[in-house]
Design a protein around this motif. Structure first.
Motif, PDB file in Angstrom:
ATOM      1  N   ILE A 147      37.185  49.505  42.976  1.00 33.90           N
ATOM      2  CA  ILE A 147      37.444  49.590  44.409  1.00 33.90           C
ATOM      3  C   ILE A 147      36.394  48.768  45.131  1.00 33.90           C
ATOM      4  CG2 ILE A 147      37.378  51.116  46.426  1.00 33.90           C
ATOM      5  CD1 ILE A 147      38.582  53.299  44.701  1.00 33.90           C
ATOM      6  N   VAL A 148      36.857  47.994  46.093  1.00 32.32           N
ATOM      7  CA  VAL A 148      35.973  47.216  46.948  1.00 32.32           C
ATOM      8  C   VAL A 148      36.287  47.624  48.381  1.00 32.32           C
ATOM      9  CG1 VAL A 148      35.323  44.893  47.690  1.00 32.32           C
ATOM     10  CG2 VAL A 148      36.016  45.293  45.319  1.00 32.32           C
ATOM     11  N   GLU A 149      35.226  47.915  49.153  1.00 31.80           N
ATOM     12  CA  GLU A 149      35.430  48.284  50.549  1.00 31.80           C
ATOM     13  C   GLU A 149      34.569  47.405  51.414  1.00 31.80           C
ATOM     14  OE1 GLU A 149      34.783  49.855  54.401  1.00 31.80           O
ATOM     15  OE2 GLU A 149      33.194  49.825  52.910  1.00 31.80           O
ATOM     16  N   GLY A 150      35.110  46.990  52.522  1.00 32.53           N
ATOM     17  CA  GLY A 150      34.352  46.235  53.502  1.00 32.53           C
ATOM     18  C   GLY A 150      35.004  46.327  54.855  1.00 32.53           C
ATOM     19  N   ASN A 151      34.240  46.749  55.836  1.00 29.39           N
ATOM     20  CA  ASN A 151      34.714  46.792  57.216  1.00 29.39           C
ATOM     21  C   ASN A 151      36.004  47.601  57.364  1.00 29.39           C
ATOM     22  OD1 ASN A 151      33.945  46.110  59.769  1.00 29.39           O
ATOM     23  ND2 ASN A 151      35.165  44.240  59.843  1.00 29.39           N
ATOM     24  N   GLY A 152      36.100  48.686  56.594  1.00 27.67           N
ATOM     25  CA  GLY A 152      37.256  49.562  56.705  1.00 27.67           C
ATOM     26  C   GLY A 152      38.418  49.232  55.793  1.00 27.67           C
ATOM     27  N   ARG A 153      38.392  48.088  55.120  1.00 30.27           N
ATOM     28  CA  ARG A 153      39.467  47.716  54.206  1.00 30.27           C
ATOM     29  C   ARG A 153      39.053  48.118  52.797  1.00 30.27           C
ATOM     30  NH1 ARG A 153      42.146  42.031  54.519  1.00 30.27           N
ATOM     31  NH2 ARG A 153      43.273  43.158  56.112  1.00 30.27           N
ATOM     32  N   LEU A 154      39.926  48.860  52.139  1.00 32.03           N
ATOM     33  CA  LEU A 154      39.683  49.312  50.777  1.00 32.03           C
ATOM     34  C   LEU A 154      40.684  48.627  49.858  1.00 32.03           C
ATOM     35  CD1 LEU A 154      38.101  51.560  49.102  1.00 32.03           C
ATOM     36  CD2 LEU A 154      40.232  52.839  49.277  1.00 32.03           C
ATOM     37  N   LEU A 155      40.201  47.924  48.875  1.00 34.64           N
ATOM     38  CA  LEU A 155      41.064  47.263  47.893  1.00 34.64           C
ATOM     39  C   LEU A 155      40.874  47.939  46.551  1.00 34.64           C
ATOM     40  CD1 LEU A 155      40.350  43.525  48.787  1.00 34.64           C
ATOM     41  CD2 LEU A 155      42.223  44.968  49.583  1.00 34.64           C
ATOM     42  N   LEU A 156      41.973  48.284  45.935  1.00 34.64           N
ATOM     43  CA  LEU A 156      41.943  48.895  44.615  1.00 34.64           C
ATOM     44  C   LEU A 156      42.555  47.923  43.633  1.00 34.64           C
ATOM     45  CD1 LEU A 156      41.771  51.260  42.530  1.00 34.64           C
ATOM     46  CD2 LEU A 156      44.051  51.912  43.330  1.00 34.64           C
ATOM     47  N   ARG A 164      35.959  40.672  37.810  1.00 33.52           N
ATOM     48  CA  ARG A 164      35.000  40.622  36.694  1.00 33.52           C
ATOM     49  C   ARG A 164      34.786  42.007  36.110  1.00 33.52           C
ATOM     50  NH1 ARG A 164      29.907  37.794  38.763  1.00 33.52           N
ATOM     51  NH2 ARG A 164      29.239  38.129  36.616  1.00 33.52           N
ATOM     52  N   HIS A 165      34.747  43.024  36.965  1.00 33.73           N
ATOM     53  CA  HIS A 165      34.596  44.397  36.474  1.00 33.73           C
ATOM     54  C   HIS A 165      35.777  44.773  35.577  1.00 33.73           C
ATOM     55  CE1 HIS A 165      32.031  45.543  40.244  1.00 33.73           C
ATOM     56  NE2 HIS A 165      31.488  44.571  39.537  1.00 33.73           N
ATOM     57  N   ILE A 166      36.997  44.456  36.037  1.00 35.18           N
ATOM     58  CA  ILE A 166      38.200  44.755  35.262  1.00 35.18           C
ATOM     59  C   ILE A 166      38.192  43.992  33.942  1.00 35.18           C
ATOM     60  CG2 ILE A 166      40.731  44.531  35.201  1.00 35.18           C
ATOM     61  CD1 ILE A 166      39.799  46.749  37.082  1.00 35.18           C
ATOM     62  N   GLU A 167      37.878  42.705  34.005  1.00 33.71           N
ATOM     63  CA  GLU A 167      37.864  41.878  32.793  1.00 33.71           C
ATOM     64  C   GLU A 167      36.854  42.364  31.773  1.00 33.71           C
ATOM     65  OE1 GLU A 167      39.261  37.596  34.681  1.00 33.71           O
ATOM     66  OE2 GLU A 167      37.124  37.969  34.396  1.00 33.71           O
ATOM     67  N   ASN A 168      35.846  43.069  32.224  1.00 36.30           N
ATOM     68  CA  ASN A 168      34.806  43.539  31.325  1.00 36.30           C
ATOM     69  C   ASN A 168      34.921  45.007  30.988  1.00 36.30           C
ATOM     70  OD1 ASN A 168      32.828  41.257  30.660  1.00 36.30           O
ATOM     71  ND2 ASN A 168      33.313  40.964  32.821  1.00 36.30           N
ATOM     72  N   GLY A 169      36.088  45.595  31.212  1.00 38.36           N
ATOM     73  CA  GLY A 169      36.347  46.918  30.679  1.00 38.36           C
ATOM     74  C   GLY A 169      36.634  48.026  31.667  1.00 38.36           C
ATOM     75  N   ALA A 170      36.399  47.828  32.969  1.00 41.86           N
ATOM     76  CA  ALA A 170      36.703  48.897  33.928  1.00 41.86           C
ATOM     77  C   ALA A 170      38.216  49.064  34.031  1.00 41.86           C
ATOM     78  CB  ALA A 170      36.116  48.564  35.297  1.00 41.86           C
ATOM     79  N   ILE A 171      38.685  50.310  34.104  1.00 42.77           N
ATOM     80  CA  ILE A 171      40.113  50.545  34.294  1.00 42.77           C
ATOM     81  C   ILE A 171      40.485  50.358  35.754  1.00 42.77           C
ATOM     82  CG2 ILE A 171      39.903  53.047  34.590  1.00 42.77           C
ATOM     83  CD1 ILE A 171      42.585  53.304  33.112  1.00 42.77           C
ATOM     84  N   GLN A 209      37.759  34.905  41.238  1.00 44.60           N
ATOM     85  CA  GLN A 209      36.340  34.728  41.519  1.00 44.60           C
ATOM     86  C   GLN A 209      35.660  35.998  42.008  1.00 44.60           C
ATOM     87  OE1 GLN A 209      35.471  31.888  40.390  1.00 44.60           O
ATOM     88  NE2 GLN A 209      37.558  31.120  40.280  1.00 44.60           N
ATOM     89  N   LYS A 210      36.373  37.046  42.266  1.00 44.47           N
ATOM     90  CA  LYS A 210      35.806  38.250  42.867  1.00 44.47           C
ATOM     91  C   LYS A 210      35.156  39.148  41.825  1.00 44.47           C
ATOM     92  CE  LYS A 210      37.040  37.123  46.944  1.00 44.47           C
ATOM     93  NZ  LYS A 210      36.034  36.662  47.852  1.00 44.47           N
ATOM     94  N   ASP A 211      34.112  39.869  42.256  1.00 46.70           N
ATOM     95  CA  ASP A 211      33.388  40.770  41.362  1.00 46.70           C
ATOM     96  C   ASP A 211      34.284  41.864  40.806  1.00 46.70           C
ATOM     97  OD1 ASP A 211      31.110  39.309  41.827  1.00 46.70           O
ATOM     98  OD2 ASP A 211      30.255  40.727  43.266  1.00 46.70           O
ATOM     99  N   SER A 212      35.228  42.355  41.609  1.00 44.41           N
ATOM    100  CA  SER A 212      36.091  43.422  41.121  1.00 44.41           C
ATOM    101  C   SER A 212      36.922  42.948  39.932  1.00 44.41           C
ATOM    102  CB  SER A 212      37.003  43.935  42.239  1.00 44.41           C
ATOM    103  OG  SER A 212      37.793  42.884  42.751  1.00 44.41           O
TER     104      SER A 212
END
Length: 176
Positions: free
Chosen positions: A69-78, A59-66, A54-57
């Protein structure tokens, strides 16, 4: 500021040999000593590891991004996706955080210094053919006796605290 190449150490063994549990113990210890540690884990259960659809990241991958990165409150998810990734590519990605040490769970065939976890004696013969084994941890006391008398690699029981200390010391100080 000069960049320092992180030390790399592998923890390998077959499924349910205790790799993740042992790695978390090492991680806690290294962090308590002020070291910056990154990890890479091989998903050896077949297929792709779970992601939150359900996350936007995603959706980005599913639509072609290789990569996304999502960051919030110091947490970075790749999250990144392509047909396949070499271990070297994963190591390069992890180096962005300038870790002192990168622990790798799995990737048995790689040539980095490694700890071998053996739960079942029948796994031992195949595992001993791996390169750069620095330590062996076993679950069975009889297997430990057998290895200690026929092997020049330091061997310890899974509950041996002195063995754990020697392994942590090696990771911290002796890797090139």
């Amino acid at each position: 500021m000069a960049l320092v190449t992180p030390k790399i150490f592998q923890i390998v063994g077959y499924q349910n040999s205790g790799k993740t549990t042992f790695m978390t113990k090492v991680l806690k210890r290294l962090k308590a000593e002020g070291l910056i540690v990154a990890t890479i884990k091989h998903h050896g259960h077949g297929g792709k590891p779970d992601v939150f659809e359900q996350k936007d990241s995603v959706r980005h991958i599913e639509n072609g991004a290789i990569a996304s990165i999502v960051e919030g409150n110091g947490r970075l998810l790749l999250q990144a996706e392509k047909t396949s990734w070499t271990l070297q590519e994963k190591l390069q990605i992890m180096e962005f955080s300038h870790p002192d040490i990168i622990l790798i769970e799995g990737y048995k065939q790689e040539r980095y210094p490694k700890l071998l976890l053996v739960k079942e004696e029948e796994d031992l013969e195949r595992l001993l053919k791996l390169d750069n084994i620095q330590f062996i941890i076993v679950w069975n006391g009889q297997l430990l006796e057998k290895l200690a008398s026929n092997n020049n690699i330091p061997c310890f029981h899974i509950n041996d605290l002195l063995g754990f200390e020697k392994i942590v010391s090696f990771i911290k100080h002796q890797l090139n």
